[in-house]
Scaffold this active site. Structure first.
Site, PDB file in Angstrom:
ATOM      1  N   GLU A 132      -7.184   2.300   7.190  1.00 17.72           N
ATOM      2  CA  GLU A 132      -5.938   2.993   6.848  1.00 17.72           C
ATOM      3  C   GLU A 132      -6.163   3.887   5.635  1.00 17.72           C
ATOM      4  O   GLU A 132      -7.233   3.855   5.020  1.00 17.72           O
ATOM      5  CB  GLU A 132      -4.824   1.974   6.565  1.00 17.72           C
ATOM      6  CG  GLU A 132      -4.396   1.227   7.814  1.00 17.72           C
ATOM      7  CD  GLU A 132      -3.333   0.173   7.547  1.00 17.72           C
ATOM      8  OE1 GLU A 132      -2.997  -0.061   6.387  1.00 17.72           O
ATOM      9  OE2 GLU A 132      -2.852  -0.408   8.526  1.00 17.72           O
ATOM     10  N   HIS A 251       6.568   5.843   3.079  1.00 20.94           N
ATOM     11  CA  HIS A 251       5.581   5.874   4.164  1.00 20.94           C
ATOM     12  C   HIS A 251       5.716   7.201   4.889  1.00 20.94           C
ATOM     13  O   HIS A 251       6.823   7.603   5.239  1.00 20.94           O
ATOM     14  CB  HIS A 251       5.825   4.705   5.127  1.00 20.94           C
ATOM     15  CG  HIS A 251       4.653   4.431   6.014  1.00 20.94           C
ATOM     16  ND1 HIS A 251       4.276   5.288   7.023  1.00 20.94           N
ATOM     17  CD2 HIS A 251       3.761   3.418   6.037  1.00 20.94           C
ATOM     18  CE1 HIS A 251       3.204   4.794   7.629  1.00 20.94           C
ATOM     19  NE2 HIS A 251       2.867   3.657   7.046  1.00 20.94           N
ATOM     20  N   ARG A 297      -0.696   7.747   0.416  1.00 25.82           N
ATOM     21  CA  ARG A 297       0.593   8.016   1.071  1.00 25.82           C
ATOM     22  C   ARG A 297       1.477   9.002   0.324  1.00 25.82           C
ATOM     23  O   ARG A 297       2.232   9.747   0.941  1.00 25.82           O
ATOM     24  CB  ARG A 297       1.354   6.708   1.255  1.00 25.82           C
ATOM     25  CG  ARG A 297       0.712   5.869   2.300  1.00 25.82           C
ATOM     26  CD  ARG A 297       1.409   4.557   2.477  1.00 25.82           C
ATOM     27  NE  ARG A 297       0.671   3.820   3.480  1.00 25.82           N
ATOM     28  CZ  ARG A 297       0.918   2.581   3.818  1.00 25.82           C
ATOM     29  NH1 ARG A 297       1.889   1.915   3.233  1.00 25.82           N
ATOM     30  NH2 ARG A 297       0.199   1.986   4.745  1.00 25.82           N
ATOM     31  N   HIS A 358       9.401   2.749   1.815  1.00 26.34           N
ATOM     32  CA  HIS A 358       8.650   1.718   2.530  1.00 26.34           C
ATOM     33  C   HIS A 358       8.375   0.484   1.687  1.00 26.34           C
ATOM     34  O   HIS A 358       8.505  -0.649   2.162  1.00 26.34           O
ATOM     35  CB  HIS A 358       7.320   2.329   2.975  1.00 26.34           C
ATOM     36  CG  HIS A 358       6.440   1.417   3.768  1.00 26.34           C
ATOM     37  ND1 HIS A 358       6.845   0.836   4.947  1.00 26.34           N
ATOM     38  CD2 HIS A 358       5.166   1.000   3.554  1.00 26.34           C
ATOM     39  CE1 HIS A 358       5.860   0.087   5.420  1.00 26.34           C
ATOM     40  NE2 HIS A 358       4.838   0.164   4.595  1.00 26.34           N
ATOM     41  N   ARG A 393       0.551   1.931  -3.939  1.00 26.46           N
ATOM     42  CA  ARG A 393      -0.077   0.787  -3.272  1.00 26.46           C
ATOM     43  C   ARG A 393      -1.031   1.244  -2.182  1.00 26.46           C
ATOM     44  O   ARG A 393      -0.699   2.100  -1.358  1.00 26.46           O
ATOM     45  CB  ARG A 393       1.007  -0.084  -2.631  1.00 26.46           C
ATOM     46  CG  ARG A 393       0.460  -1.281  -1.887  1.00 26.46           C
ATOM     47  CD  ARG A 393       1.597  -2.026  -1.233  1.00 26.46           C
ATOM     48  NE  ARG A 393       2.197  -1.238  -0.192  1.00 26.46           N
ATOM     49  CZ  ARG A 393       2.103  -1.519   1.106  1.00 26.46           C
ATOM     50  NH1 ARG A 393       1.437  -2.562   1.518  1.00 26.46           N
ATOM     51  NH2 ARG A 393       2.680  -0.754   1.991  1.00 26.46           N
TER      52      ARG A 393
END
Ligand code: FAD
Ligand code: SIN
Length: 561
Positions: A132, A251, A297, A358, A393
């Site tokens: 990811e 997100h 992100r 998110h 994060r």
């Protein structure tokens, strides 16, 4: 004093009557990954009660799709995972905390298999590892493709149900923590409400807050309806320190179809090779970041927002055709099923997406032993600020954090409690019922969520944040003095407090860093490389240098300093 931060308003008022009482060693508020893992550890030494405000499997944990980031492969290393986490965190991570959590991952993963959680494996029996955004290696362990959260939740609920020392209370809403002598003094349990049993007091020798995030404070969110920030609000009212409240992760890819729920399209889809394209079919991330679609992100979310602003329409598209329909269906069965409801086939059609709130990065400041700044109160999971995430994060690090810090919270608090039962206190509320008119709770909630999304979202400015803070003051004046009898009312009061804290923290941080982007301060300011710490009764943030957050030997009780 700022009305929303006026001490008298911290307590959600409840009627001071003789309430039924329950006694336990450890009370865990929350039945997601963090709370259930904590309960399992605490039950090795103590009797435990776990609360869920809805059904047991209603949590952000159950909704997790991507998986759990754990170093597992010879081609990977702890150092690399630590580095990726620090890079995403934009110089605000607490490095020792990052290393501790990353290195504890393999042990926590091993026990999940012992508890019969299914993990996806290839024909040779090796774990199938996904990749990811922000990760330079394949290290995301998953279950049934995109159903990792549900499998994890089932496994943890299963072991908790078999443990005689754990009692699971579903549909049991915690209204507030009880402190011995007001905010900042020892936490000795919580007031709860159950539709069948009404208000109750649960006295506990130690309380673990594991109540998850606050995505529902925003209009656009990937979060489950339970994520209304109750734990952040309760901890603040109890006098605990909260930190990094200005950092929320948005997100980039949430399904955007009018009338459909804002379902997450996991980043793992991009990890498997899907691209982001604009309304003209052009791939735009190649010009933005060297990792293209797998950039952190905040970078991807802002790039999408830029595309949306340039062209009419409210979304961009995810082009999953490079993955191929068959492989997509095999790897992402849940998303395939969801898209089919809208006659979208990932092997053929573009998927409309846009960003949504998110993950709540900020929260209850805890040390390496999961202790908050208030005696008797421990915390783990999304409600906390452990220093793992810094200003942003890394994907799939939060299930890992929930497992690792949940185990620590349960073990440490069970070891530290002494034999003395919690002493019942006389519970009184000096807040009189409001004589103002009744409140349209859904209307307040929906206005609050819209304002947060428009002005305290992906892009912020000092002027707008000041206006929103004033709006919160106004709402607080006629909302926080009401006595409610149901969950909707209590949740809206919590959301008002959490929204106000996020707004204040965002106004305070006059720089752009990680997920926090200020149009009026577009660059990072090295002078702000610290943590904003907030505590009830204090005006403004206390800036903590990162090094000063080093873990104390004993909990410093603010009342005794
Ligand atoms: P939760 O799992 O949210 O549980 C909170 C619990 O607290 C619930 O049981 C709730 O009922 C209870 N609670 C809350 N308030 C009260 C109250 N007042 N009284 C009583 N009980 C209360 N992270 C990853 O690492 N990998 C992923 O692939 C991933 N995918 C995600 C996908 C989605 C759609 C979402 C929304 C999040 C995802 N995340 C992922 C983030 C991750 O799921 C969460 O951060 C994590 O599950 C939080 O766990 P938790 O135990 O702290 O809280
Ligand atoms: C995702 O699957 O994209 C979400 C993973 C995460 O939030 O960690």
């Amino acid at each position: 004093m700022h009305p929303i931060f006026d001490e008298r308003r911290y307590l959600i008022p409840f009627r001071a009557v003789l309430l039924p009482q329950i006694f336990t060693d450890v009370l865990v508020i929350g039945a997601g990954v963090a709370g259930l893992r904590a309960a399992q550890a605490a039950a090795e030494h103590s009797d435990v009660i776990v609360l869920a405000k809805g059904e047991l499997d209603e949590s952000n944990t159950s909704w997790a799709q991507g998986g759990i980031a754990v170093v597992h492969d010879d081609a990977d290393s702890f150092d690399e995972h630590v580095k990726n986490t620090l890079d995403a965190g934009a110089a605000l991570c607490d490095e020792p905390a990052v290393r501790r959590i990353v290195e504890a991952g393999p042990a926590r993963l091993k026990e999940l298999e012992q508890w019969r959680m299914h993990l996806d494996r290839d024909d040779k029996g090796a774990l199938r590892l996904g990749r990811e955004g922000g990760h330079t290696a394949h290290r995301i362990v998953h279950s049934h493709g995109d159903a990792t959260g549900m499998a994890l939740s089932k496994a943890l609920i299963g072991v908790a149900q078999q443990n005689e020392r754990i009692r699971l209370f579903d549909r049991c809403f915690a209204l507030d923590l009880i402190t011995e002598a007001g905010p900042g003094s020892r936490v000795v349990g919580a007031i709860t409400h159950h539709p069948k049993y009404g208000l109750q007091v649960i006295w506990a020798k130690a309380t673990i807050l594991a109540s998850g995030g606050c995505g529902r404070v925003y209009r656009e969110t990937t979060n489950s309806p339970i994520a209304t920030g109750d734990g952040h609000a309760m901890a603040y009212r109890a006098g605990a320190k909260l930190a990094d409240m200005e950092f929320q992760q948005f997100h980039p890819t949430t399904l955007y179809i009018a009338g459909a729920s804002r379902a997450l399209i996991t980043e793992a889809v991009r990890g498997e090779g899907a691209h982001l394209v604009n309304r003209h079919g052009q791939r735009f991330m190649l010009d933005v970041h060297e990792l293209a679609e797998l950039a952190p992100r905040d970078v991807v979310s802002r790039a999408i927002l830029g595309q949306i602003e340039q062209a009419p329409g409210a979304n961009v598209y995810l082009d999953a055709r490079p993955i191929g329909g068959e492989r997509f269906a095999d790897r992402f069965p849940g998303i395939t099923k969801l898209l089919a409801q809208f006659e979208l086939e990932p092997g053929r059609d573009l998927i409309p997406v846009r960003p949504a709130m998110h993950y709540m990065i900020g929260g209850v400041l805890v040390d390496e032993h999961a202790r908050s700044s208030v005696e008797g109160l421990y915390a783990c999971g999304e409600v906390t600020c452990t220093g793992l995430h810094g200003a942003n994060r890394l994907a799939s690090n939060s299930l890992l954090e929930g497992l690792v810090c949940g185990e620590v919270a349960g073990r440490v608090c069970a070891e530290m409690i002494d034999g003395a039962p919690a002493a019942p206190l006389k519970i009184v509320s000096d807040i009189r019922p409001s004589d103002r008119s009744r409140l349209d709770v859904p209307d307040v909630h929906s206005s609050l969520r819209s304002v947060m999304w428009r002005h305290v979202g992906i892009s912020r400015s000092g002027e707008r944040l000041t206006e929103v803070a004033e709006m919160f003051d106004f709402w607080a004046r006629y909302s926080l003095d009401k006595i409610f009898d149901d969950r909707d009312g209590w949740e809206v009061q919590n959301a008002l407090l959490v929204g106000a804290l996020i707004t204040r923290a965002a106004a305070w941080r006059t720089e752009s860093r990680g997920t926090h982007h200020r149009e009026d301060h577009p660059a990072p300011d090295p002078g702000m490389r610290g943590r904003g710490v907030w505590r009830a009764g204090e005006e403004g943030a206390e800036v903590r240098e990162l090094d000063a957050i080093a873990v104390p030997e004993k909990i410093p009780n603010p009342n005794h300093q």
